[in-house]
Scaffold this motif. Structure first.
Motif, short mmCIF file in Angstrom:
data_model
loop_
_atom_site.label_atom_id
_atom_site.label_comp_id
_atom_site.label_asym_id
_atom_site.label_seq_id
_atom_site.Cartn_x
_atom_site.Cartn_y
_atom_site.Cartn_z
N LEU A 31 0.87 -1.17 0.00
CA LEU A 31 0.00 0.00 0.00
C LEU A 31 0.91 1.23 0.00
CD1 LEU A 31 -2.97 0.91 0.24
CD2 LEU A 31 -2.70 0.86 2.72
N THR A 32 0.95 1.92 -1.13
CA THR A 32 1.95 2.99 -1.30
C THR A 32 1.38 4.40 -1.09
OG1 THR A 32 1.55 3.10 -3.69
CG2 THR A 32 3.28 1.59 -2.92
N THR A 33 0.07 4.55 -1.07
CA THR A 33 -0.53 5.88 -0.98
C THR A 33 -1.08 6.19 0.41
OG1 THR A 33 -2.67 5.03 -1.73
CG2 THR A 33 -1.16 5.86 -3.42
N ALA A 34 -0.98 5.24 1.33
CA ALA A 34 -1.57 5.43 2.66
C ALA A 34 -0.69 4.78 3.71
CB ALA A 34 -2.98 4.84 2.71
N ILE A 35 -0.90 5.22 4.95
CA ILE A 35 -0.23 4.62 6.10
C ILE A 35 -1.31 4.16 7.07
CG2 ILE A 35 0.01 6.82 7.34
CD1 ILE A 35 2.84 5.78 8.19
#
Length: 291
Positions: A200-204
């Motif tokens: 998941l690269t757009t969120a933490i």
């Protein structure tokens, strides 16, 4: 001649204006996550039947697929395998097994192949730092990404949820050595982050979110990483990620935080942002993972 030139100019302007929105639409609809698989990210706590049954459905475990439990986050990996497997067994699923890799131990080629071709990879709760430390220097991360890219379901709960992100919250603070479950302040250069699986690269992701009131922690990380969406997932609740969108499922809510203006203000050690967008998402709500 002047009239002809004017008509030609108007025609070209019209054609250009017609084409422009289509180009903008293509830019807006650019796909970031091209993986064929799905992420099933659980905020910890008890896993009610609605979550377990949905994992079984998405991973096709009743139609020939198989699952692997990775318990390396847990301080008691054998127990983590047992209790995770028990829920699937009670739902009639027997084609699921555990794979415990110890620190310093390299997985065999057969184990990596099994992970790469699994229909479901399930990462248990515990300590996300422990999990990432154990798989460092092995092909496990690559195998998980391969499975996800090719269509597998990658599920995780609590620590297993946290490791899904490219940037993960470790749970530790630089400025306060004593662990605090909720984070006592919103200040700069305090939250310690690390590298996760990068699925998941757009969120933490933050977990046990509403139950443990971890708002300070998520606000802090969203201010310091303004390009990332913050997702606080409560217990007994999950998000299902497919491509660039997600859906909430379970018994509670998901808190989404977006730093709308990519702001980061500092006053001494304190952090500030004047346009944080906070949403409380309910089961059934769908949302984009692209800001």
């Amino acid at each position: 001649m002047k009239q002809l030139s004017f008509i030609l100019f108007c025609t070209l302007s019209f054609l250009f204006s017609c084409n422009q929105p289509q180009q903008n639409e293509e830019i807006q609809n650019e796909i970031i996550n091209t993986a064929k698989g799905q992420l099933f990210i659980i905020g910890g706590g008890k896993r009610p039947p609605i979550l377990v049954n949905k994992i079984i459905e998405l991973a096709n475990l009743k139609r020939g697929g198989y699952g692997i439990i990775l318990p390396m986050s847990s301080s008691e990996p054998d127990s983590a395998i047992y209790y995770s497997k028990l829920q699937f067994t009670e739902a009639g699923i027997t084609n699921i097994t555990g794979m415990n890799i110890k620190k310093g131990e390299l997985p065999t080629r057969a184990q990596i192949d099994s992970l790469s071709n699994a229909s479901l990879i399930y990462i248990s709760g515990g300590d996300q730092n422990k999990f990432m430390d154990i798989i460092a220097g092995t092909d496990i991360r690559k195998a998980i990404k391969t499975a996800y890219t090719n269509g597998s379901v990658i599920a995780g709960t609590s620590a297993g949820a946290a490791v899904m992100s490219e940037v993960i919250i470790t749970g530790d603070e630089r400025n306060y050595p004593d662990y605090d479950n909720t984070l006592r302040s919103i200040e700069g250069n305090n939250i310690i982050t690390a590298e996760g699986l990068g699925l998941l690269t757009t969120a933490i992701v933050d977990q046990h979110f509403i139950k443990r009131a971890r708002y300070n922690r998520l606000f802090s990380v969203c201010i310091e990483y303004p390009q990332l969406m913050g997702l606080g997932i409560d217990e007994s609740t999950a998000i299902i990620v497919k491509g660039d969108s997600a859906e909430v499922i379970g018994l509670s809510q998901v808190i989404r935080v977006i730093n709308k203006d990519n702001e980061l203000h500092k006053n001494n050690h304190l952090l500030g942002a004047k346009n944080l967008q906070v949403s409380v998402l309910l089961p059934g709500d769908k949302f984009s993972l692209v800001n």
